[in-house]
Design an enzyme around this catalytic site. Structure first.
Site, short mmCIF file in Angstrom:
data_model
loop_
_atom_site.label_atom_id
_atom_site.label_comp_id
_atom_site.label_asym_id
_atom_site.label_seq_id
_atom_site.Cartn_x
_atom_site.Cartn_y
_atom_site.Cartn_z
N LYS A 126 0.83 -1.20 0.00
CA LYS A 126 0.00 0.00 0.00
C LYS A 126 0.86 1.25 0.00
CE LYS A 126 -2.63 2.86 3.13
NZ LYS A 126 -3.08 3.04 4.53
N ASP A 145 -6.55 0.65 0.77
CA ASP A 145 -6.64 1.06 2.16
C ASP A 145 -7.97 0.54 2.72
OD1 ASP A 145 -8.60 2.74 1.11
OD2 ASP A 145 -8.05 4.40 2.43
#
Length: 228
Positions: A126, A145
């Protein structure tokens, strides 16, 4: 049997069209002025709001301006400097280690590959995806996320549960040209409408294409759980 890929691609296209219209200015909300600041901000943002990160980094970036500064920092002092960030003690250690690695292996610069970024302390896919996209203009994947996880499952685009598997599933049905913006659009929608506990389905532009709508029964079909 899961939803056929062609149906998911059609749904994603509709979702993108509507969200682009609803959130035309959607973009990253973290504040930074260079790649190092971006990397630090994203590391700090794990399980913490961007608003809080921006409050802390306004002073942090004045004090720590280079990889050398983080590498040479006293870890307890650095932890105090980011107090208010979730897991600030752990993240202080990450930042110090990142500074040391950037100095030792990358000439003090933030690297531009997934492998090199994910080798840094506290950096997963991420964080690496955000840094690549916004720091190096390299789109190698989709940032997953909590908003992207929640909404993509509620929409039935994927039933996967882990970020890595969700990213892989999304990359199969989201056009590559939309990979970066897909995240920003879902984050904007997650903050404004499709919140974690009390989504406003009655004011949602995706309500009629969402199998988890509260207006069509009281069950979250994406997760199999009743809404609270």
């Amino acid at each position: 049997m899961g939803t056929p890929r062609s149906d998911r691609e059609t749904q994603v296209a509709e979702v993108l069209d509507r969200l682009y219209e609803e959130y035309p200015d959607s973009t990253i909300s973290l504040r930074y002025s260079n790649r190092l600041e971006l990397l630090v901000a994203v590391v700090l943002s794990a399980q913490c709001t961007d608003e809080r990160v921006n409050q802390v980094t306004s002073d942090l970036f004045e004090k720590y301006r280079s990889a050398e500064d983080y590498a040479a920092a006293d870890e307890e002092e650095l932890a105090d400097d980011i107090y208010g960030i979730t897991f600030h003690n752990n993240k202080a250690g990450y930042l110090q280690s990142i500074g040391e690695t950037l100095l030792a292996e990358h000439g003090g610069e933030v690297p531009d590959t997934m492998a090199e970024l994910t080798a840094l302390s506290g950096v997963g896919r991420k964080t690496a995806n955000v840094v690549l996209q916004h720091g190096h203009d390299v789109v190698e994947g989709i940032v997953v996320d909590t908003h992207v996880q929640r909404i993509s499952r509620r929409l039935g685009i994927t039933a996967e549960e882990t970020p890595t598997k969700i990213e892989r599933a999304l990359m199969e049905v989201v056009p590559e040209s939309d990979w970066q913006q897909f995240t920003h659009l879902l984050i904007s929608h997650g903050r404004a409408v499709c919140t974690a506990r009390n989504p406003d389905c009655g004011d949602c532009v995706l309500e009629d294409v969402c199998p988890s709508s509260k207006l069509d029964g009281d069950v979250d079909l994406a997760s199999g759980e009743a809404w609270e």
